[in-house]
Design an enzyme around this catalytic site. Structure first.
Site, PDB file in Angstrom:
ATOM      1  CG  ASP A 142      10.255 -43.399 -17.775  1.00  0.00           C
ATOM      2  OD1 ASP A 142       9.443 -44.241 -17.388  1.00  0.00           O
ATOM      3  OD2 ASP A 142      10.176 -42.790 -18.860  1.00  0.00           O
ATOM      4  CE  LYS A 169       8.761 -48.164 -21.590  1.00  0.00           C
ATOM      5  NZ  LYS A 169       8.237 -47.070 -20.805  1.00  0.00           N
ATOM      6  CG  MET A 228      18.011 -44.612 -26.928  1.00  0.00           C
ATOM      7  SD  MET A 228      16.398 -45.267 -27.336  1.00  0.00           S
ATOM      8  CE  MET A 228      15.632 -43.867 -28.118  1.00  0.00           C
TER       9      MET A 228
HETATM   10  N1  SAH Z   1      13.043 -38.323 -23.639  1.00  0.00           N
HETATM   11  C1  SAH Z   1      14.485 -38.314 -23.524  1.00  0.00           C
HETATM   12  C2  SAH Z   1      15.142 -39.382 -24.384  1.00  0.00           C
HETATM   13  C3  SAH Z   1      14.810 -40.791 -23.953  1.00  0.00           C
HETATM   14  S1  SAH Z   1      15.675 -41.976 -24.894  1.00  0.00           S
HETATM   15  C4  SAH Z   1      14.994 -36.912 -23.886  1.00  0.00           C
HETATM   16  O1  SAH Z   1      14.232 -36.074 -24.382  1.00  0.00           O
HETATM   17  O2  SAH Z   1      16.176 -36.663 -23.647  1.00  0.00           O
HETATM   18  C5  SAH Z   1      17.075 -42.243 -23.879  1.00  0.00           C
HETATM   19  C6  SAH Z   1      18.332 -41.709 -24.555  1.00  0.00           C
HETATM   20  O3  SAH Z   1      18.425 -40.305 -24.360  1.00  0.00           O
HETATM   21  C7  SAH Z   1      19.618 -42.249 -23.967  1.00  0.00           C
HETATM   22  O4  SAH Z   1      19.934 -43.529 -24.475  1.00  0.00           O
HETATM   23  C8  SAH Z   1      20.602 -41.207 -24.424  1.00  0.00           C
HETATM   24  O5  SAH Z   1      20.919 -41.358 -25.787  1.00  0.00           O
HETATM   25  C9  SAH Z   1      19.784 -39.929 -24.277  1.00  0.00           C
HETATM   26  N2  SAH Z   1      20.023 -39.256 -22.980  1.00  0.00           N
HETATM   27  C10 SAH Z   1      19.158 -39.103 -21.967  1.00  0.00           C
HETATM   28  N3  SAH Z   1      19.715 -38.394 -20.956  1.00  0.00           N
HETATM   29  C11 SAH Z   1      20.976 -38.107 -21.348  1.00  0.00           C
HETATM   30  C12 SAH Z   1      22.066 -37.405 -20.762  1.00  0.00           C
HETATM   31  N4  SAH Z   1      21.972 -36.835 -19.563  1.00  0.00           N
HETATM   32  N5  SAH Z   1      23.212 -37.302 -21.468  1.00  0.00           N
HETATM   33  C13 SAH Z   1      23.329 -37.839 -22.703  1.00  0.00           C
HETATM   34  N6  SAH Z   1      22.338 -38.515 -23.307  1.00  0.00           N
HETATM   35  C14 SAH Z   1      21.179 -38.652 -22.647  1.00  0.00           C
END
Ligand code: SAH
Length: 314
Positions: free
Chosen positions: A48, A70, A188
């Site tokens: 991803d 995506k 998000m």
């Molecule tokens: N599966 C992922 C989430 C996917 S949705 C998980 O478990 O973390 C994507 C969202 O995750 C982003 O829009 C943000 O809100 C958050 N996110 C992912 N990586 C991040 C990071 N390093 N720091 C802060 N927020 C993060």
């Protein structure tokens, strides 16, 4: 998961199986050992957008690596078509006898669409394993020095998506954010901070409720912007240095950070988590496995030597 070393089998992954792997929040050293093992063994890797290149690079050199991200501004309908396509690819690749690593940012089960892929794998009777990981809210909590639970202050944690469609959802109950003793982790939400906080305030959430945005948690560029439901929108407005991914933490515990954040342990500039994990595992390896390791170390050194010599000769 397979355990007890690889004495009887030659690989920690199996042909014809799919591995739904969480890559963690971004920093390579927050990968789990199982994720690393699967990633460096699979024939095919589909990853991803949020999986950083440093992690993707750990795939074995002969693996077919494909980006299947995506994008952020894709319509829901298009997203569904893309997701269906990825799920079908997983089934098809496994049926060809490949070992397939489906690599996702954070944990696969938190807003990672792993459910859709599991449905398709079940329907196609493809065996699979889910490899859990550090989800973004855990990394954000660690970096912002905000414990998600705290005795007498926060006894529940709520994980919630906050994308633009949440704001448009007429039936969404915004008063839930007034629940006492709860820490909210909003995924998000970077581009909708203003809309989200307005809805909360209209639904009766106290304007002084502590709220912080954690940008790029776990990465060296990490930043925390802390305020309240009332002040945060202005604090993050037009900040081009907050590109995301970002997570919003909200609740009374966020207000404790000034008191308990303490001193940060300095990060050694030459940290070697990869070596640390290899060394930590040596005592548990059998004599055969140690010999195999020795052989692989020698082969890797020889390969590098040959490459250097080729480069020098050209
Ligand atoms: N599966 C992922 C989430 C996917 S949705 C998980 O478990 O973390 C994507 C969202 O995750 C982003 O829009 C943000 O809100 C958050 N996110 C992912 N990586 C991040 C990071 N390093 N720091 C802060 N927020 C993060």
């Amino acid at each position: 998961m397979a355990s007890g070393g690889y004495g009887a089998v030659s690989s920690p992954v199996m042909a014809g199986c799919v591995y739904l792997v969480g890559a963690g929040p971004g920093s390579v050293d927050l990968l789990t050992l199982r994720a690393l093992e699967v990633l460096r063994s699979c024939d095919v890797v589909l990853h991803d957008r949020l999986v950083p290149p440093e992690v993707v690079r750990l795939a074995k050199p002969t693996a077919t690596v494909t980006y299947v991200g995506k994008g952020t501004d894709v319509s829901t309908a298009k997203m569904k078509v893309q997701q269906d396509d990825i799920s079908s690819q997983l089934v098809a690749l496994a049926k060809e006898g490949k070992s397939v690593c489906r690599l996702k940012g954070g944990d696969p089960s938190i807003f990672g669409r792993v459910g859709e892929e599991m449905e398709e794998l079940c329907a196609g009777e493809v065996p699979f394993e889910v490899v859990p990981a550090v989800t973004a809210c855990l990394a954000a909590s660690a970096d912002a020095r905000v414990p998600l639970t705290f005795r007498n202050c926060a006894t529940a944690v709520r994980v919630q998506t906050m994308n633009p469609s949440t704001i448009k959802d007429e039936r969404f109950d915004w008063s839930q954010f007034a629940a006492p003793g709860t820490t909210f982790a909003l995924y998000m939400g970077l581009n909708v901070v203003e809309g989200v906080t307005q809805k909360m305030l209209c639904a009766g959430v106290a304007p002084g409720t502590p709220m912080a945005l954690v940008d790029r948690a776990s990465l060296p560029e990490m930043q925390v912007v802390a305020g309240t439901v009332e002040t945060l929108p202005e604090l993050v407005k037009e900040r081009s240095d907050l590109p995301g991914p970002a997570l919003i933490l909200m609740g009374e515990v966020v207000g404790l950070r000034e008191r308990i954040a303490g001193l940060r342990a300095p990060v050694p500039t030459l940290g070697q988590p990869a070596i640390a994990s290899v060394l930590a595992q040596l005592p548990s390896l059998s004599d055969d496995e140690l010999r195999q390791l020795q052989q692989e170390v020698e082969e890797t050194r020889q390969q590098r030597k040959r490459k250097r010599e080729e480069l020098e000769a050209s």
